[in-house]
Structure formats: structure tokens, C-alpha cells
Design an enzyme around this catalytic site. Structure first.
Site, PDB file in Angstrom:
ATOM      1  N   GLU A  46      28.566  79.441  21.631  1.00  0.00           N
ATOM      2  CA  GLU A  46      29.162  80.791  21.824  1.00  0.00           C
ATOM      3  C   GLU A  46      27.784  81.494  22.498  1.00  0.00           C
ATOM      4  O   GLU A  46      26.693  81.729  21.681  1.00  0.00           O
ATOM      5  CB  GLU A  46      29.441  81.666  20.553  1.00  0.00           C
ATOM      6  N   GLU A  71      21.662  83.258  21.220  1.00  0.00           N
ATOM      7  CA  GLU A  71      21.333  84.926  21.401  1.00  0.00           C
ATOM      8  C   GLU A  71      20.107  85.045  21.586  1.00  0.00           C
ATOM      9  O   GLU A  71      19.228  84.394  21.135  1.00  0.00           O
ATOM     10  CB  GLU A  71      22.014  85.386  20.052  1.00  0.00           C
ATOM     11  N   ASP A  98      17.329  83.156  25.841  1.00  0.00           N
ATOM     12  CA  ASP A  98      18.280  83.446  26.843  1.00  0.00           C
ATOM     13  C   ASP A  98      19.064  82.348  27.489  1.00  0.00           C
ATOM     14  O   ASP A  98      18.617  81.288  28.000  1.00  0.00           O
ATOM     15  CB  ASP A  98      17.412  84.066  28.021  1.00  0.00           C
ATOM     16  N   ASP A 120      28.007  91.395  28.101  1.00  0.00           N
ATOM     17  CA  ASP A 120      27.668  92.567  28.653  1.00  0.00           C
ATOM     18  C   ASP A 120      28.334  92.686  30.115  1.00  0.00           C
ATOM     19  O   ASP A 120      28.291  91.730  30.685  1.00  0.00           O
ATOM     20  CB  ASP A 120      26.206  92.860  28.816  1.00  0.00           C
ATOM     21  N   ASP A 156      36.763  93.493  27.203  1.00  0.00           N
ATOM     22  CA  ASP A 156      37.717  94.821  27.351  1.00  0.00           C
ATOM     23  C   ASP A 156      37.723  95.416  28.620  1.00  0.00           C
ATOM     24  O   ASP A 156      38.278  96.584  28.867  1.00  0.00           O
ATOM     25  CB  ASP A 156      37.175  95.826  26.187  1.00  0.00           C
ATOM     26  N   THR A 194      36.266  89.618  17.069  1.00  0.00           N
ATOM     27  CA  THR A 194      34.613  89.629  17.147  1.00  0.00           C
ATOM     28  C   THR A 194      34.410  91.049  16.665  1.00  0.00           C
ATOM     29  O   THR A 194      35.418  91.877  16.642  1.00  0.00           O
ATOM     30  CB  THR A 194      33.806  89.430  18.569  1.00  0.00           C
ATOM     31  N   TYR A 196      32.692  93.546  18.268  1.00  0.00           N
ATOM     32  CA  TYR A 196      33.093  94.476  19.508  1.00  0.00           C
ATOM     33  C   TYR A 196      34.605  94.559  19.754  1.00  0.00           C
ATOM     34  O   TYR A 196      35.059  95.689  19.845  1.00  0.00           O
ATOM     35  CB  TYR A 196      32.229  93.908  20.712  1.00  0.00           C
TER      36      TYR A 196
HETATM   37  C1  SAM Z   1      28.169  93.253  23.820  1.00  0.00           C
HETATM   38  S1  SAM Z   1      27.619  92.272  22.532  1.00  0.00           S
HETATM   39  C2  SAM Z   1      28.815  91.120  21.994  1.00  0.00           C
HETATM   40  C3  SAM Z   1      28.603  90.410  20.575  1.00  0.00           C
HETATM   41  C4  SAM Z   1      29.539  89.797  20.185  1.00  0.00           C
HETATM   42  N1  SAM Z   1      29.723  88.566  20.903  1.00  0.00           N
HETATM   43  C5  SAM Z   1      30.913  90.735  19.664  1.00  0.00           C
HETATM   44  O1  SAM Z   1      31.842  90.321  20.372  1.00  0.00           O
HETATM   45  O2  SAM Z   1      30.883  91.399  18.772  1.00  0.00           O
HETATM   46  C6  SAM Z   1      26.674  91.190  23.742  1.00  0.00           C
HETATM   47  C7  SAM Z   1      25.523  89.989  23.283  1.00  0.00           C
HETATM   48  O3  SAM Z   1      25.351  89.316  24.036  1.00  0.00           O
HETATM   49  C8  SAM Z   1      23.703  88.990  24.080  1.00  0.00           C
HETATM   50  N2  SAM Z   1      23.258  88.472  25.348  1.00  0.00           N
HETATM   51  C9  SAM Z   1      23.507  89.287  26.617  1.00  0.00           C
HETATM   52  N3  SAM Z   1      23.208  88.205  27.516  1.00  0.00           N
HETATM   53  C10 SAM Z   1      22.536  87.296  26.822  1.00  0.00           C
HETATM   54  C11 SAM Z   1      21.883  86.016  27.442  1.00  0.00           C
HETATM   55  N4  SAM Z   1      21.726  85.931  28.840  1.00  0.00           N
HETATM   56  N5  SAM Z   1      21.554  85.046  26.673  1.00  0.00           N
HETATM   57  C12 SAM Z   1      21.926  85.337  25.480  1.00  0.00           C
HETATM   58  N6  SAM Z   1      22.497  86.159  24.721  1.00  0.00           N
HETATM   59  C13 SAM Z   1      22.750  87.152  25.624  1.00  0.00           C
HETATM   60  C14 SAM Z   1      23.364  90.006  23.688  1.00  0.00           C
HETATM   61  O4  SAM Z   1      22.004  90.274  23.139  1.00  0.00           O
HETATM   62  C15 SAM Z   1      24.263  90.614  22.668  1.00  0.00           C
HETATM   63  O5  SAM Z   1      24.062  90.452  21.384  1.00  0.00           O
END
Ligand code: SAM
Length: 217
Positions: A46, A71, A98, A120, A156, A194, A196
Site C-alpha cells: 500500500e 509511507e 518515498d 494526494d 474521492d 480507509t 480518509y
Molecule cells: C491523503 S493521505 C491518505 C492516507 C490513507 N491512504 C487513507 O486513505 O486514509 C496520502 C498519504 O500518502 C502519503 N504519500 C504521498 N506521496 C507519497 C510518496 N511519494 N511516497 C510515500 N508516501 C506518500 C502521504 O504522506 C499521506 O500519508
């Protein structure tokens, strides 16, 4: 560069045996996940695990699968990482890093499935290349996914969803099980919410979902 508010969180992750932390360990893990888990079960990843609601639930439901949460923010990753140790969850692991460096952590074909949950959306056009379904990322996923492996994506954001449909189908993925309203669809029953997602559903927003199979071409 991002300001690290909680250096203690980074220290905690460094000590957690279920977390692959940074460049010093990543060289040794690619191609060696079977040794890490002590079995040859499939690996589901994930990307953007956040506080881990999804991975904790799905790992509980599927002990026959090894789940890895990827993450880049330490303050959120500490929660599922702590949980895995506290409850001795042997089918859970985490990468603190990352996703743009995903190929450092996995050998070709080592991953069977990738979940992208509420990544995001990066709404501005000039930021689209940061989207986790941009071809820049899809090409990296193709390096680690086995042929026939899948990406499961939920969002969404309609524009992000349509962008993803186009980029996946144009880059060697076969789309299936698509819905523009997950919670009023046949996929709702087996869906794992999840953090979010819960928030958006409570606000009455529709959730878009797709599955994409990597064809190898
Ligand atoms: C909007 S949150 C959604 C969290 C979770 N998946 C949920 O649905 O509740 C997006 C998550 O992706 C992580 N994230 C974004 N770009 C990433 C990347 N390039 N590598 C690892 N994690 C990333 C962010 O730090 C954040 O915790």
C-alpha cells in the site's frame, strides 16, 4: 525540504524491526522479502499508508498475504508500525520512504498488488506529475509488479480518477471492476474503509474505484 516536527518518531521507526528504514537497509531488502517474512506468500503493497487503518484491517483478514505499507511521513507511519510489533503481526512490514524510490526496495516481479488509497490528488496541472498514477510512477510500478499483478485505486477526486483511468489504460494496464460510486455498488460489501474514505463518505461524497492489471506490454 520538509521540516521534521517529531524527530522522536524517526528514532522510533529506526528501532522498529518491522520497518525498513532508509538507504542503509534498502540495499539488502530488494529480492529478499521472502527471507524477511520467512515464507513465499504474495506481497501486497500500500503506497501512502497514512495511519494504517486499511493495512491493519486487510492484514488481519488475509494472513496468507504479506502486506507492506510504504509511507514517507514518520508521524503517521509510527502508528501501524507500533501496532505490528505490539500485536506480533508477522504478515505486516513497512517502508519509511518515498515511492519514487520503489525500485530500490523490490526486485522485478516481487510485488503482486499495489493499493493506492486516496493518494494526494494534486489538482493543479503543473503538479500532475506528482500524482501517484502519473506515467512517471506507473513505469516504476511496472518494474516491480509481476505480469498479471494489479493496482487497486480509490479516490474521492473525479478529475484525478479520470486522469488515472486514461494513464493506466494508455500504459499497458487492463482496467476492470470500475465504479464511480463505490458505496452504492457491488464492491461495497468487501470494501475496507480507509481513514480518509470514512471522512469523505460521512460528507456524502462519491468514491471512485478501479482495478488495473499489468499486462506486461
Ligand atoms: C491523503 S493521505 C491518505 C492516507 C490513507 N491512504 C487513507 O486513505 O486514509 C496520502 C498519504 O500518502 C502519503 N504519500 C504521498 N506521496 C507519497 C510518496 N511519494 N511516497 C510515500 N508516501 C506518500 C502521504 O504522506 C499521506 O500519508
Amino acid at each position: 525540504m520538509r521540516i521534521r516536527n517529531k524527530p522522536w518518531a524517526e528514532d522510533e521507526l529506526r528501532k522498529n524491526p518491522r520497518v525498513i528504514f532508509g538507504p542503509e537497509t534498502k540495499k539488502n531488502i530488494s529480492g529478499h522479502w521472502q527471507e524477511f517474512f520467512g515464507n513465499s506468500n504474495p506481497i501486497h503493497l500500500e503506497i501512502g499508508t497514512g495511519k494504517g487503518h486499511f493495512i491493519i484491517e486487510i492484514a488481519e483478514q488475509h494472513p496468507e498475504i504479506n502486506f507492506i505499507g510504504f509511507e514517507k511521513v514518520e508521524e503517521v507511519l509510527i502508528y501501524p508500525a507500533r501496532y505490528a510489533v505490539e500485536y506480533d503481526k508477522k504478515n505486516m512490514a513497512f517502508i519509511y520512504g518515498d515511492a519514487q524510490f520503489i525500485t530500490n526496495y523490490f526486485a522485478p516481479g516481487e510485488v503482486e498488488r499495489i493499493y493506492l488509497n486516496f493518494s494526494d490528488p494534486w489538482p493543479k496541472k503543473r503538479h500532475h506529475k506528482r500524482r501517484l498514477t502519473h506515467p512517471r510512477f506507473l513505469n516504476l510500478y511496472k518494474e516491480v509488479l509481476k505480469v498479471g499483478g494489479e493496482i487497486h485505486f480509490k479516490t474521492d477526486n473525479r478529475d484525478f480518477f479520470e486522469f488515472s483511468l486514461e494513464k493506466l489504460s494508455g500504459n499497458g494496464f487492463l482496467l476492470k471492476n470500475i465504479t464511480f460510486d463505490l458505496h452504492n455498488s457491488e464492491y461495497a460489501e468487501k470494501n475496507i474503509m480507509t481513514r480518509y474514505e470514512k471522512k469523505w463518505v460521512e460528507m456524502g461524497k462519491a468514491i471512485y474505484r478501479l482495478e488495473a492489471i499489468w499486462t506486461g506490454k
